[in-house]
Design an enzyme around this catalytic site. Sequence first.
Site, mmCIF file in Angstrom:
data_model
loop_
_atom_site.group_PDB
_atom_site.id
_atom_site.type_symbol
_atom_site.label_atom_id
_atom_site.label_comp_id
_atom_site.label_asym_id
_atom_site.label_seq_id
_atom_site.Cartn_x
_atom_site.Cartn_y
_atom_site.Cartn_z
ATOM 1 N N HIS A 160 2.405 23.730 29.173
ATOM 2 C CA HIS A 160 1.784 24.133 30.343
ATOM 3 C C HIS A 160 2.159 25.403 30.926
ATOM 4 O O HIS A 160 2.353 25.620 32.057
ATOM 5 C CB HIS A 160 1.693 23.041 31.144
ATOM 6 C CG HIS A 160 1.158 21.626 30.918
ATOM 7 N ND1 HIS A 160 -0.036 21.471 31.439
ATOM 8 C CD2 HIS A 160 1.839 20.621 30.225
ATOM 9 C CE1 HIS A 160 -0.185 19.977 30.686
ATOM 10 N NE2 HIS A 160 0.760 19.731 29.893
ATOM 11 N N ASN A 214 -3.751 15.095 33.346
ATOM 12 C CA ASN A 214 -4.448 15.908 32.205
ATOM 13 C C ASN A 214 -5.835 15.675 32.399
ATOM 14 O O ASN A 214 -6.249 14.689 33.052
ATOM 15 C CB ASN A 214 -3.984 15.444 30.858
ATOM 16 C CG ASN A 214 -2.723 16.345 30.593
ATOM 17 O OD1 ASN A 214 -2.192 17.199 31.322
ATOM 18 N ND2 ASN A 214 -2.141 15.808 29.386
ATOM 19 N N HIS A 273 6.846 16.544 38.919
ATOM 20 C CA HIS A 273 7.614 15.332 38.223
ATOM 21 C C HIS A 273 6.974 13.978 38.452
ATOM 22 O O HIS A 273 6.771 13.666 39.655
ATOM 23 C CB HIS A 273 9.106 15.552 38.822
ATOM 24 C CG HIS A 273 10.079 14.403 38.044
ATOM 25 N ND1 HIS A 273 9.797 13.960 36.948
ATOM 26 C CD2 HIS A 273 11.216 13.989 38.807
ATOM 27 C CE1 HIS A 273 10.731 13.174 36.727
ATOM 28 N NE2 HIS A 273 11.760 13.142 37.845
ATOM 29 N N TYR A 284 10.796 15.879 33.074
ATOM 30 C CA TYR A 284 10.635 16.744 33.808
ATOM 31 C C TYR A 284 11.731 17.702 34.752
ATOM 32 O O TYR A 284 11.878 18.756 34.844
ATOM 33 C CB TYR A 284 9.412 16.432 34.902
ATOM 34 C CG TYR A 284 8.018 16.258 34.190
ATOM 35 C CD1 TYR A 284 7.783 15.136 33.386
ATOM 36 C CD2 TYR A 284 7.011 16.853 34.369
ATOM 37 C CE1 TYR A 284 6.739 14.920 32.474
ATOM 38 C CE2 TYR A 284 5.822 16.644 33.657
ATOM 39 C CZ TYR A 284 5.693 15.737 32.896
ATOM 40 O OH TYR A 284 4.509 15.741 31.985
HETATM 41 FE FE1 HDE Z 1 3.913 16.648 30.690
HETATM 42 N N1 HDE Z 1 5.651 18.120 30.733
HETATM 43 N N2 HDE Z 1 5.047 15.630 29.315
HETATM 44 N N3 HDE Z 1 2.493 15.486 30.210
HETATM 45 N N4 HDE Z 1 3.014 17.635 32.069
HETATM 46 C C1 HDE Z 1 5.471 19.135 31.185
HETATM 47 O O1 HDE Z 1 7.656 19.839 32.691
HETATM 48 C C2 HDE Z 1 6.458 15.768 28.986
HETATM 49 C C3 HDE Z 1 2.365 14.184 29.599
HETATM 50 C C4 HDE Z 1 1.703 17.451 32.413
HETATM 51 O O2 HDE Z 1 1.953 22.538 36.442
HETATM 52 C C5 HDE Z 1 6.949 19.761 31.461
HETATM 53 O O3 HDE Z 1 7.633 21.218 34.337
HETATM 54 C C6 HDE Z 1 6.742 14.641 28.089
HETATM 55 C C7 HDE Z 1 1.144 13.643 29.703
HETATM 56 C C8 HDE Z 1 1.335 18.705 33.238
HETATM 57 O O4 HDE Z 1 3.774 22.331 36.306
HETATM 58 C C9 HDE Z 1 7.726 18.738 30.696
HETATM 59 C C10 HDE Z 1 5.763 14.081 27.787
HETATM 60 C C11 HDE Z 1 0.560 14.182 30.706
HETATM 61 C C12 HDE Z 1 2.576 19.585 33.256
HETATM 62 C C13 HDE Z 1 6.742 17.805 30.379
HETATM 63 C C14 HDE Z 1 4.579 14.547 28.466
HETATM 64 C C15 HDE Z 1 1.438 15.365 31.190
HETATM 65 C C16 HDE Z 1 3.368 18.975 32.298
HETATM 66 C C17 HDE Z 1 7.037 21.114 30.912
HETATM 67 C C18 HDE Z 1 5.536 12.754 26.858
HETATM 68 C C19 HDE Z 1 -0.711 14.037 31.440
HETATM 69 C C20 HDE Z 1 2.407 20.887 34.029
HETATM 70 C C21 HDE Z 1 7.256 21.921 32.084
HETATM 71 C C22 HDE Z 1 6.632 11.831 26.931
HETATM 72 C C23 HDE Z 1 -0.535 12.767 32.178
HETATM 73 C C24 HDE Z 1 2.875 20.733 35.172
HETATM 74 C C25 HDE Z 1 7.443 21.092 33.400
HETATM 75 C C26 HDE Z 1 3.044 21.979 36.040
HETATM 76 C C27 HDE Z 1 4.605 19.616 31.889
HETATM 77 C C28 HDE Z 1 7.416 16.845 29.466
HETATM 78 C C29 HDE Z 1 3.348 13.933 28.481
HETATM 79 C C30 HDE Z 1 1.137 16.304 32.104
HETATM 80 C C31 HDE Z 1 8.562 19.468 29.496
HETATM 81 C C32 HDE Z 1 7.959 14.381 27.554
HETATM 82 C C33 HDE Z 1 0.802 12.304 29.013
HETATM 83 C C34 HDE Z 1 -0.061 18.687 33.893
HETATM 84 O O5 HDE Z 1 8.942 18.430 31.180
#
Ligand code: HDE
Length: 677
Positions: free
Chosen positions: A74, A147, A338, A361
Amino acid sequence: MADKRNSNEKDEQLDVFRVVDKGKYMTTNQGLKVSEDELSLTAGVRGPTIMEDFHFREKMTHFDHERIPERVVHARGFAAHGEFELYESMEKYTKAKIFTDTSKKTPTFVRFSTVNGARGSADTARDARGFATKFYTDEGNYDLVANNIPVFFIQDGIKFPDVVHSFKPEPHNDIPQASTAHDNFWDFVANNPENAHMVMWIMSDRAIPRSFRMMEGFGVNTFRFVNKNGEAFFVKFHWKPVLGTHSLIWDEAQKLMGIDPDYHRNDLWDAIERGDYPEYELGVQIVPQEDEFKFDFDLLDATKLIPEEEVPVKIIGKMKLTKNVDNFFAETEQVAFHPANVVPGIDFTNDPLLQARLFSYVDTQLIRLGGPNFHEIPINRPICPFHNNQRDGYHRQTINVGRVNYHRNSLANNTPAPASPEEGGYKHYEEKVEGKKIRARSKSFTDFFSQATMFWNSMSAPEKQHIIDAFSFELGKVKSKSVRKQNVELFANVNLELAQIIARNIGVEPPAQGGSTVTKASPALSQLNTPMSAKTRKVAVILSDGFDGPYVKTVLGAWITAGLVPEIISEDLGMVKGTNGVTLEATQNVYTAQSVLYDAVFMVRGSSTDKAFNEKAAYFLDEAFRHKKTIGAIGEGEKWLDVNNYTNKPGVITNGSATDFAERFIKAVAMHRHWNR
Ligand code: HDE
């Protein structure tokens, strides 16, 4: 030169954090007035720079450290401020004030993003979109980190690094950028069948939205609502865009990556500046605890959705985005979402994907934002008071006054003190948990294909064709024949015909066996069943001197009243003269305008004989027609329809009085595309 600034001027600030530098003296970061900002301190006019030049060193050092690491996923995002209003109290299900108090407008900050590409990549890549919302509630910040696709690739967060590694550019050469059309991703897909459902969505039109303003948002994971009696309910969150869910065509999306890599950014920014505030309704699917096992999938499995036909989405409120950011870095880049940022009344489930997210997060923010104090950054600060005994660390800004920094004290009367649930203290839902420590998954997670087939069954004919096209494009780019073949075999489990067509397109022996017996469909998944509106749609008005002044004026007036956004394109920028003294200002010319930037075309043409203009107009018409967009034509413009045999085709509007023409055009634009062309 005499300086007109008043040396006694006060250092005005908008608030503690918003600073206006304009009209002020330049100083160093220590407040020392700077007398020269363009010449380094040197030993003589042709001599070496002197170490002592603290101003040069401060300026350069700060610049050298201007960038922070981009998000690992992202990375490319765009954000806006808004507010959320609740339609009706949800107190039966949750005690969260934000979902029980209808009198309140809660400030929000929303960041939309692509998942795969780097911070500088293009907006319209094929990808899921992030839709992360921070609600600044009176009970603390609540983040709904969603998402635009309701399911995910994997079931257990421990596989997140694998799926992300696979879709990112390949590690040896960093190719391709912001695209899943490569061997590593499809190798992962074929060998991790749980992602079949998500991949169907990624290959669908959902992965190339027309606008951030026209996409849904899904919390994906199952959360819990808890009411004031301690009763819990499973809940899935949905955002529904008031303008409906609409997409680009892949050919457009690809061209836009070059013509306007900031296409979605521009679209959102311009809409908010115009006062066309994007609106999304918040919906919830609520499942009583006792119904946990009534579905043919596991509620804790993030590769599954609850069909809206089985559990309706109850609309409970609306968010409106009303303000663009003042500073991209300070707000959009530094915001930290988060999923564990919750308020009393919202709780978690044991969804193993969600559980991993609850760890990840904060962990990633620690490195990205450089330490544990990122909650103090203005965009991340709660608007309610916050007090605890956490102290120090990189970039600490709060000056905690007083000597006591530990809990259970007498010197500060044992404050800050924990609050009981009655006083608003967060209490975790007391779910009974027992089991062996085990690395295994419940059998209820093993049906990987039924919902992928349901998704396919739910698509209209054009949507199915787009999915076939996308698979054929992406797998067509895969070099390994084995990986191509493995994927055809995998998707034969979803739909045999789909797999056979893809196989032929990518040079693989079509599978003879496979297929699915699932006949279920969820009509809510088709984008043909979404709200349709012409509001905020951009219309290219192509004209030159001599156009029919009164007619065009009436048409444009009707469109603006209906909320369309016409833009005049002519040979040159500036005023264009029509008949009867009507003049219009062209804000785009043959160099700047491209058909992919518009939702519809109004071909007026006028009397121009300019070759570049006429060539551009012809190209415009041709491309808009192929992209199934509404085309209106009058006068000279209409003649071109005949040349190309476009007359009387669906979505091609001609003839009639100006008012009637304008009306028919609006109705056609509201259809988004004319698939029956
Ligand atoms: Fe994320 N995701 N994600 N994700 N995610 C991040 O956090 C993660 C997942 C989503 O505009 C990270 O700050 C794991 C699903 C959005 O700043 C990180 C898993 C959904 C955003 C992270 C998921 C999301 C992130 C990277 C699976 C939809 C952007 C930067 C276990 C519900 C937020 C950050 C923004 C961002 C981890 C799966 C949505 C790495 C480990 C499912 C919208 O922490």
